[in-house]
Scaffold this motif. Structure first.
Motif, short mmCIF file in Angstrom:
data_model
loop_
_atom_site.label_atom_id
_atom_site.label_comp_id
_atom_site.label_asym_id
_atom_site.label_seq_id
_atom_site.Cartn_x
_atom_site.Cartn_y
_atom_site.Cartn_z
N GLU A 288 59.52 88.58 101.08
CA GLU A 288 58.53 87.57 101.44
C GLU A 288 57.97 87.79 102.85
O GLU A 288 56.80 87.48 103.11
CB GLU A 288 59.15 86.18 101.32
N HIS A 289 58.79 88.34 103.77
CA HIS A 289 58.24 88.67 105.09
C HIS A 289 57.15 89.74 104.95
O HIS A 289 56.09 89.64 105.58
CB HIS A 289 59.34 89.14 106.04
N ALA A 290 57.40 90.75 104.12
CA ALA A 290 56.39 91.79 103.91
C ALA A 290 55.14 91.20 103.28
O ALA A 290 54.01 91.55 103.66
CB ALA A 290 56.97 92.90 103.03
N LEU A 291 55.30 90.30 102.31
CA LEU A 291 54.15 89.66 101.68
C LEU A 291 53.39 88.79 102.69
O LEU A 291 52.16 88.80 102.72
CB LEU A 291 54.60 88.81 100.49
N ALA A 292 54.12 88.05 103.51
CA ALA A 292 53.47 87.19 104.52
C ALA A 292 52.70 88.03 105.52
O ALA A 292 51.56 87.68 105.91
CB ALA A 292 54.52 86.34 105.23
N TRP A 293 53.29 89.12 105.96
CA TRP A 293 52.64 90.02 106.92
C TRP A 293 51.32 90.55 106.36
O TRP A 293 50.30 90.57 107.05
CB TRP A 293 53.60 91.16 107.24
N LYS A 294 51.33 90.93 105.08
CA LYS A 294 50.12 91.46 104.47
C LYS A 294 49.13 90.36 104.12
O LYS A 294 47.91 90.53 104.28
CB LYS A 294 50.50 92.27 103.22
N LEU A 295 49.61 89.24 103.64
CA LEU A 295 48.72 88.13 103.31
C LEU A 295 47.99 87.61 104.55
O LEU A 295 46.82 87.21 104.48
CB LEU A 295 49.50 86.98 102.66
N ALA A 296 48.68 87.61 105.69
CA ALA A 296 48.08 87.12 106.92
C ALA A 296 46.85 87.93 107.33
O ALA A 296 46.02 87.47 108.11
CB ALA A 296 49.11 87.11 108.05
N GLN A 297 46.73 89.15 106.80
CA GLN A 297 45.59 90.01 107.09
C GLN A 297 44.43 89.81 106.12
O GLN A 297 43.38 90.44 106.25
CB GLN A 297 46.03 91.48 107.05
N SER A 298 44.61 88.91 105.13
CA SER A 298 43.63 88.75 104.06
C SER A 298 42.37 88.02 104.53
O SER A 298 42.42 87.10 105.36
CB SER A 298 44.24 87.98 102.89
N ARG A 299 41.25 88.37 103.95
CA ARG A 299 39.99 87.67 104.20
C ARG A 299 40.05 86.23 103.70
O ARG A 299 39.26 85.39 104.13
CB ARG A 299 38.84 88.43 103.55
N LEU A 300 40.95 85.96 102.77
CA LEU A 300 41.10 84.58 102.28
C LEU A 300 41.56 83.64 103.39
O LEU A 300 41.40 82.42 103.27
CB LEU A 300 42.09 84.54 101.12
#
Length: 427
Positions: free
Chosen positions: A12-24
């Motif tokens: 989940e940390h990896a997902l959060a790190w990547k999601l935080a970079q999303s245009r969404l």
């Protein structure tokens, strides 16, 4: 858009790190929430006190915070049917339904599906009692592969080298070693070959390849000692060459997605296939209904696309609008730093100082940390996932171990040979 991520481990940390970079999440009013999260996830998301098992509370939070997408990280909420509850409430969710999550929640269910769909896998027998299981051993030869049918946190598989060991292990399993997960046991033939993990995104109709990885399950170097949830991984797995990858898609992934849809259980989410590359071609070992841990960490390091948009397209049945998933050509490797005693009784509370571990391009994902009096401490068996990229597996490994050596974690340990098989092939 506001996004809610459920889970609190390294995946989940990896997902959060990547999601935080999303245009969404590009607008200042957009928020990434995480429940329960961890100190590492808190660097990218607003942590909330929310129990994923309380479906009503999750729905109320989503409605109150105008959540546009829920990303369910671990398997237990999926097997519990949380994705169904969210969809019924009109909330977009990344993750399969309860019926579809049986692919991970029940080894026997998956074996039955393989039979019906003609998917290559190991021969097997099901047993619901100790006497039935012991009798079923007559149909197999050593070594014996014994699997608890239900969820067992990645530890429900025992490989017994002798008949006596198998009978003793079965007695433990039916005696409650894995709780309710061991109420039924699947006995499998032992497959010879090399293991590899394959990932795909699917909305129930379209399948997009998401990458490959190889992990290290054993706690000790040289792949010795008891199985764990994973001590490290690297991606891509070059042993899964283009021809073999095509066979996996044609013979395993596509028939699975098609059969699930035909049987009224369309699968939406990430489909993680554990494979054995045998002399007869790739065969399915088992399915997981979520990103692997620690495989997710190396996949996120290589992913070049917008993760938020990918997951939302999957949740909204729009994968047909995405031509392919783009992964960096470089290699990613991650090493798990675990607490002393793992995978048995891990020592919790050990102090951790990350120092300048991330100063050389490495990324440290928190898998089992907590804050005690403002100081970072170990809180689970697997504590940190130290991850880096390189032009080769060896280069990525060297970068990771430089970062590992910068971390002060006296009550922790790690394997020093993650990636050894691929490095041997490189040389």
């Amino acid at each position: 858009m506001n996004i809610l991520l459920l889970g609190g481990g390294g995946r989940e940390h990896a997902l959060a790190w990547k999601l935080a970079q999303s245009r969404l999440l590009a607008d200042d009013n957009d928020t990434l929430y995480a429940a329960p999260g961890n100190p590492g996830i808190a660097e990218h998301a607003q942590l909330v006190d929310l129990d994923a098992a309380d479906h009503g509370a999750v729905i109320a939070f989503c409605e109150g915070q105008s959540i546009g997408l829920v990303v369910i990280g671990p398997e237990a909420p999926l097997v519990d049917g949380l994705a169904d509850t969210l969809r019924e409430a009109g909330i977009a969710v990344f993750g399969p339904s309860k019926a579809a999550a049986q692919l991970e929640g029940s080894k026997a269910f998956t074996k039955g599906l393989c039979d019906r769909a003609g998917i290559p896998t190991a021969g097997y027998a099901r047993a619901r009692s100790l006497s039935e299981a012991v009798a079923a051993l007559d149909g197999f030869s050593a070594p014996y592969v014994l699997k608890a049918d239900g969820l067992a946190a990645g530890k429900g598989v025992i490989i017994a080298q002798t008949r006596a060991e198998a009978e003793e292990a079965l007695a433990d399993m039916f005696g409650g070693q894995f709780g309710d997960a061991g109420a039924e046991v699947v006995i499998e033939e032992f497959m010879e070959g090399e293991e590899v993990s394959f990932f795909a995104l699917t909305d129930g109709a379209i399948v997009l390849t998401f990458g490959s990885a190889q992990d290290h399950k054993r706690v000790g170097e040289g792949d010795t000692g008891p199985n764990t949830g994973g001590m490290g991984a690297y991606s891509p797995a070059r042993v899964l060459d283009p021809i073999t990858r095509g066979q996996v898609l044609e013979r395993i992934i596509a028939p699975t997605v098609r059969a699930m849809a035909e049987e009224g259980m369309p699968y939406s989410g990430v489909l993680y296939a554990g494979l054995m590359l045998t002399e007869d071609g790739p065969k399915l070992i088992e399915y997981n209904c979520r990103f692997g841990d620690p495989e997710c960490q190396v996949l996120m390091m290589r992913l070049q696309d917008d993760l938020g948009e990918l997951l939302l397209a999957c949740a909204q049945n729009r994968l047909a609008t995405i031509p392919r998933v783009h992964m960096a050509k470089r290699f990613a490797l991650t090493v798990v730093m675990a607490a002393d005693g793992y995978p048995g009784a891990p020592e919790k509370g050990g102090a951790i100082a990350l120092n300048d571990a991330e100063g050389d391009g490495a990324k440290v994902f928190h898998a089992g940390t907590a804050l005690a009096d403002g100081k970072l401490v170990a809180n689970r068996g697997r504590v940190l996932n130290v991850t880096a990229l390189g032009s080769s597996v060896q280069e990525a490994q060297e970068a990771v171990y430089r970062a590992v050596d910068a971390i002060d974690f006296p009550t922790g340990f790690c394997r020093r040979d993650i990636g050894w098989r691929e490095i041997a092939r490189e040389s």
